[in-house]
Design a protein around this motif. Sequence first.
Motif, PDB file in Angstrom:
ATOM      1  N   ARG A  75      -4.095   4.487 -19.982  1.00 47.60           N
ATOM      2  CA  ARG A  75      -4.529   5.525 -19.058  1.00 47.60           C
ATOM      3  C   ARG A  75      -6.032   5.461 -18.826  1.00 47.60           C
ATOM      4  O   ARG A  75      -6.528   5.868 -17.767  1.00 47.60           O
ATOM      5  N   VAL A 112      -7.826   2.737 -18.381  1.00 50.80           N
ATOM      6  CA  VAL A 112      -8.084   1.837 -17.247  1.00 50.80           C
ATOM      7  C   VAL A 112      -7.528   2.389 -15.939  1.00 50.80           C
ATOM      8  O   VAL A 112      -8.100   2.170 -14.869  1.00 50.80           O
ATOM      9  N   VAL A 113      -6.426   3.104 -16.022  1.00 46.01           N
ATOM     10  CA  VAL A 113      -5.884   3.703 -14.790  1.00 46.01           C
ATOM     11  C   VAL A 113      -6.885   4.713 -14.229  1.00 46.01           C
ATOM     12  O   VAL A 113      -7.198   4.702 -13.035  1.00 46.01           O
ATOM     13  N   THR A 173      -9.633   3.114 -12.562  1.00 44.94           N
ATOM     14  CA  THR A 173      -9.266   2.573 -11.248  1.00 44.94           C
ATOM     15  C   THR A 173      -9.245   3.676 -10.195  1.00 44.94           C
ATOM     16  O   THR A 173      -9.787   3.519  -9.095  1.00 44.94           O
ATOM     17  N   ILE A 174      -8.605   4.777 -10.538  1.00 43.94           N
ATOM     18  CA  ILE A 174      -8.320   5.820  -9.548  1.00 43.94           C
ATOM     19  C   ILE A 174      -9.592   6.544  -9.120  1.00 43.94           C
ATOM     20  O   ILE A 174      -9.816   6.788  -7.927  1.00 43.94           O
ATOM     21  N   PRO A 205     -12.929   5.637  -9.131  1.00 43.88           N
ATOM     22  CA  PRO A 205     -13.772   4.878  -8.194  1.00 43.88           C
ATOM     23  C   PRO A 205     -13.108   4.666  -6.835  1.00 43.88           C
ATOM     24  O   PRO A 205     -13.795   4.698  -5.803  1.00 43.88           O
ATOM     25  N   ALA A 206     -11.791   4.453  -6.833  1.00 44.06           N
ATOM     26  CA  ALA A 206     -11.098   4.228  -5.552  1.00 44.06           C
ATOM     27  C   ALA A 206     -11.214   5.474  -4.679  1.00 44.06           C
ATOM     28  O   ALA A 206     -11.564   5.391  -3.496  1.00 44.06           O
ATOM     29  N   ALA A 207     -10.929   6.629  -5.268  1.00 41.42           N
ATOM     30  CA  ALA A 207     -11.035   7.874  -4.502  1.00 41.42           C
ATOM     31  C   ALA A 207     -12.477   8.123  -4.065  1.00 41.42           C
ATOM     32  O   ALA A 207     -12.741   8.587  -2.948  1.00 41.42           O
ATOM     33  N   GLY A 264     -14.902   5.872  -3.538  1.00 41.44           N
ATOM     34  CA  GLY A 264     -15.295   4.963  -2.467  1.00 41.44           C
ATOM     35  C   GLY A 264     -14.804   5.458  -1.115  1.00 41.44           C
ATOM     36  O   GLY A 264     -15.545   5.465  -0.119  1.00 41.44           O
ATOM     37  N   LEU A 265     -13.549   5.893  -1.083  1.00 38.72           N
ATOM     38  CA  LEU A 265     -12.993   6.423   0.165  1.00 38.72           C
ATOM     39  C   LEU A 265     -13.713   7.701   0.590  1.00 38.72           C
ATOM     40  O   LEU A 265     -14.046   7.873   1.764  1.00 38.72           O
ATOM     41  N   ALA A 295     -18.186   4.418  -4.849  1.00 36.44           N
ATOM     42  CA  ALA A 295     -17.234   3.944  -5.858  1.00 36.44           C
ATOM     43  C   ALA A 295     -17.888   3.877  -7.234  1.00 36.44           C
ATOM     44  O   ALA A 295     -17.284   4.265  -8.239  1.00 36.44           O
ATOM     45  N   THR A 350      -5.928  13.560 -16.530  1.00 33.24           N
ATOM     46  CA  THR A 350      -4.817  12.801 -15.966  1.00 33.24           C
ATOM     47  C   THR A 350      -5.293  12.010 -14.745  1.00 33.24           C
ATOM     48  O   THR A 350      -6.315  12.354 -14.143  1.00 33.24           O
ATOM     49  N   PRO A 351      -4.547  10.993 -14.365  1.00 36.20           N
ATOM     50  CA  PRO A 351      -4.897  10.267 -13.139  1.00 36.20           C
ATOM     51  C   PRO A 351      -4.927  11.173 -11.906  1.00 36.20           C
ATOM     52  O   PRO A 351      -5.699  10.913 -10.977  1.00 36.20           O
ATOM     53  N   ALA A 352      -4.111  12.217 -11.884  1.00 40.51           N
ATOM     54  CA  ALA A 352      -4.179  13.150 -10.760  1.00 40.51           C
ATOM     55  C   ALA A 352      -5.546  13.821 -10.720  1.00 40.51           C
ATOM     56  O   ALA A 352      -6.175  13.949  -9.657  1.00 40.51           O
ATOM     57  N   ILE A 357      -8.280  11.620  -9.345  1.00 47.96           N
ATOM     58  CA  ILE A 357      -8.460  11.596  -7.888  1.00 47.96           C
ATOM     59  C   ILE A 357      -9.519  12.617  -7.484  1.00 47.96           C
ATOM     60  O   ILE A 357     -10.458  12.310  -6.735  1.00 47.96           O
TER      61      ILE A 357
END
Lengths: 417, 417, 417
Positions: free
Chosen positions: B244, B246-247, B250-251, B253-255, B257-258, B280, B295-297, B300
């Motif tokens: 989790r 690494v997840v 990932t999530i 920086p992705a959110a 960057g957008l 990002a 959590t990954p949520a 975001i």
Amino acid sequence: VPVGALESLQSNINYVWIVITAAMVFFMQAGFVMLEIGACRAKNTINIVMKSFLDFCICAIVFLLVGFGLMFGTSWRGLVGMDGFWLSTFGADHPIWVFWFFQLGFAGVSCTILSGAVAERTKFMGYLLYCALFTIFIYPVVGHWVWGSFAGTFGIGGEKGWLEALGFVDYAGSSVVHACGGACSLAGILAVGPRVGRFGKDGTPRLIAGHNIPLVALGVLLLWFGWFGFNAGSSLSGSGVIGRLVVNTTISPAAAGLAAMVAMWFIQGRADVNIAMNGALGGAVAITACCGNVTPAAAILIGLFGGITTTVATIALERLRIDDAVGAVPVHLACGWWGTLCVALFDEKGFSIERLGIQALGTFSISLYAFISCSIIFALIKLVAPTRATEEEQINGLDFSEHAANAYPDFQTTEQA
Amino acid sequence: VPVGALESLQSNINYVWIVITAAMVFFMQAGFVMLEIGACRAKNTINIVMKSFLDFCICAIVFLLVGFGLMFGTSWRGLVGMDGFWLSTFGADHPIWVFWFFQLGFAGVSCTILSGAVAERTKFMGYLLYCALFTIFIYPVVGHWVWGSFAGTFGIGGEKGWLEALGFVDYAGSSVVHACGGACSLAGILAVGPRVGRFGKDGTPRLIAGHNIPLVALGVLLLWFGWFGFNAGSSLSGSGVIGRLVVNTTISPAAAGLAAMVAMWFIQGRADVNIAMNGALGGAVAITACCGNVTPAAAILIGLFGGITTTVATIALERLRIDDAVGAVPVHLACGWWGTLCVALFDEKGFSIERLGIQALGTFSISLYAFISCSIIFALIKLVAPTRATEEEQINGLDFSEHAANAYPDFQTTEQA
Amino acid sequence: VPVGALESLQSNINYVWIVITAAMVFFMQAGFVMLEIGACRAKNTINIVMKSFLDFCICAIVFLLVGFGLMFGTSWRGLVGMDGFWLSTFGADHPIWVFWFFQLGFAGVSCTILSGAVAERTKFMGYLLYCALFTIFIYPVVGHWVWGSFAGTFGIGGEKGWLEALGFVDYAGSSVVHACGGACSLAGILAVGPRVGRFGKDGTPRLIAGHNIPLVALGVLLLWFGWFGFNAGSSLSGSGVIGRLVVNTTISPAAAGLAAMVAMWFIQGRADVNIAMNGALGGAVAITACCGNVTPAAAILIGLFGGITTTVATIALERLRIDDAVGAVPVHLACGWWGTLCVALFDEKGFSIERLGIQALGTFSISLYAFISCSIIFALIKLVAPTRATEEEQINGLDFSEHAANAYPDFQTTEQA
């Protein structure tokens, strides 16, 4: 000492192995960006950076919310998953996260393949829409067909996809990742058309040379480095099998790079750098499906034909006036097919014609589904946003027309005639 | 089979995990160099290479001889360590070395953050002096406050720092590494002043564009790759929790960057490449403190606000006429604060106002200490060596004035007006 | 729970460790390419890419078919192996593959060292022939002398090479990989002669500046990253020893980079970027032989002298009118010697003059054998293909004359006078 303690240690070894190989697969994003930048013209550099960076961002969010569940959730008739969305109810140390991270890397690679194929004439917004839709409607579907049961051990889904049930084998994704992305590339190229100036009025092809060959070389070596994680990580276990997987992932690209170089030397009379590099990538794509069940000796042959396939397909596409800016179709589609067939052709346990038929059916079905869905997606996108940059935008370069910026403001640049 | 044998195996798994993630953290040095080169002008390239390469060399030697002991040695009132210098009496297979290597990577990252902020007008010798002093007086001190007890299991120190004792949590260093480096960056910028030409006589900001956007993209992707090691390696154990981590890495920086891309699109009317990239990175900084307990949520949301924070802070700094050449303060300081607060705001076990207060106290204390010490250090350095390049030196470029060399002698370069 | 289960777990840890470190060693190929491109002129870029990419491809195939067996097969009088060719009869999970993959990385590094030394005036075909012959007649032979017994645990060979039997120690290859590649570089330089324009008619040296310093920096950092795998992976086991190995691989290059920078500052009056970078690489080469048996304190001294050795050797070569385009001889040969002697000079268990003699004998024998064989190989190659580009080809650049292509078609480039 309970046996469970040993299993727990092996799980920990696997977690370390999968996370690190997954990070290497993530790193292939850098390889794709560098390769695409280097193989295109200076005036489109920022556009390529933006596309290739944000496609992964979009892919990651969409794959968390939707894609993963469609790929690995409870199967609807072997065609698509139906649950396992969102995931955030799983705990901090649940093994699903390691698996998700690895799978995201694969989705990200498949998603970004089209970027290079349609580079230098595709609108930014249209491309980003494609990425979101690809990660919902294309990749998870074909992924479910082949690897749909793989999350069963983590408590999600577990039923086989229809190709998996038939015995179709694609160890690390020659078809699921590469032929899928390559077929989408072909559909995308047909949807947006060739770059302005790529073919003369009489159809004569004109070379558009890449503007930064060191970045092409860097990109290819980054991709090769990541490919060790891509193929060997697909074992999902840190054990004795990982050795031959990386050896095959060395031998096939090496043989393919040499074969492509020699083939082009025969045809053109000189060693071409782009063909040698793309040949090696074609060899990597080819060994991806079959790295688990062929010997390194076979990997030489698989690579040799992969390199020649890349060369021949590159020339054929140009004759057909299909403008693939980086050679994504020869590398990912043509060698994806070849590698998928090699699972049956070079199986160390012997050849069976029935198996070859299943392999052919699988890669054909995946490619056809990806091609048709992608064509529909591009048609739908065109309803809301243009996908092709105008002639003026292309001549000025997408950096200027889409981003009002210059990738190299301190250098004197010239326009390729 | 003794239980000790199992523990020994788990230790070996941990050693492999830590060494590889630490090597990935080391690799972030390449990311910082590429990003800084690309975001600055061609005429300062060699100076950036020299600074960014030699700062790590200095940091490594100083951290071995002094810094590590100040950070992890026996605590003096929770403020600073007092032994554990030199270390060379520890044997060849002592676990301290694995831990040292991992910690050096963090020190090196924190040290190099200022480099980009004060780029293009800072003298070479002055910067190297800063690096040595930072690795003695700043980083190990704030590090001790938060992670001071961490070397206890290796036979060094073991008492908690004062923030650690209060219950302050900074999983992988949003405050210790990033806000610390970001606060130093702010102090450094104020000490050396803006680049010649960055603000007009009436204070109007003028864009100084980065000269090599492919290297910016490469740098950001290298940093992201390294960040998986940075955050997940901070578990210091190869086990189920790394997934989790690494997840989330990932999530967020992705959110981010957008979010940064969209925010700037609203503000400027176009997608800006530097803002998207820095966004990002801001998302990566933000998730660094809290990747272990959200959590990954939630990741975001953390990323979305991180990306917007980066964008807003970048604009705000420009309005304040603070010249941050690469955006180090928005990314590392602003998002470092945000991420540290997120430990309390998004804790999966629930929110507590008391905890939020401790987090705010911690990140504020660390930032304030870093800012003041760095200001003093720059004032002291100015007594022995100039820190700011003269107007003429800046106009000629630091490559010419400091190193009598040219980074691109085969290219025609132009001076940005 | 049988003891075998524990051993099997440790094996799996080792496999993960070796494969990942071997992938890092593979990644050094990217470092060498970037460094060589950046340190040479723009007009030879594609030639460098082609050489450096295809040399690895050739090396991989030849090492599978012939080289590995010559290096690790049943020994003929401690001089060379005699079986273990082809290998494809070993099964999918046989540990030999992991070992082969690691060893290939080393062969690939040693092979590519010469590429930079003779850059900008060597014909493409001649270089590729060298690579094939090097991987048959040079590297496996000296490798057998020192590490010949290492594949015994995998069921191949197992008898010691003659230097190994004498007690010669070269932990990760200061001599086997680096001095060997460096001695070949010297032989190659003498065989092809200096670049046109490198020395005036009266012998005065003229600077030929590298055209892309960011790529030099990237290359050096890639190499350093890979070197952690190179040295620590040589443990071939994931265990407590890997920590100090990476610490030494950090400290020595760091000290060497600083020492080379300072040394050149004294000599030239300014900090030279190429010398600082090459100095760090020299420090990495030096610690390679002795990283297993010296303390980090000793690593500081080893690095300091390594950096100074690089600087002095670079100046000396120029005075001797030996044109080493990237400094391969100072870095790999001179520091390879130094590091091999350091095994005895800085052994943590104490110094012995006898041991120093064996180390000197070993590195001398390896270098002499490599130098003589490489000289013969170049003489033989000249019988079938030219090795030196003509003056006209060099002036036009090898990209044009050998590959009819341009690495940077969108940039205005200038010719260095």
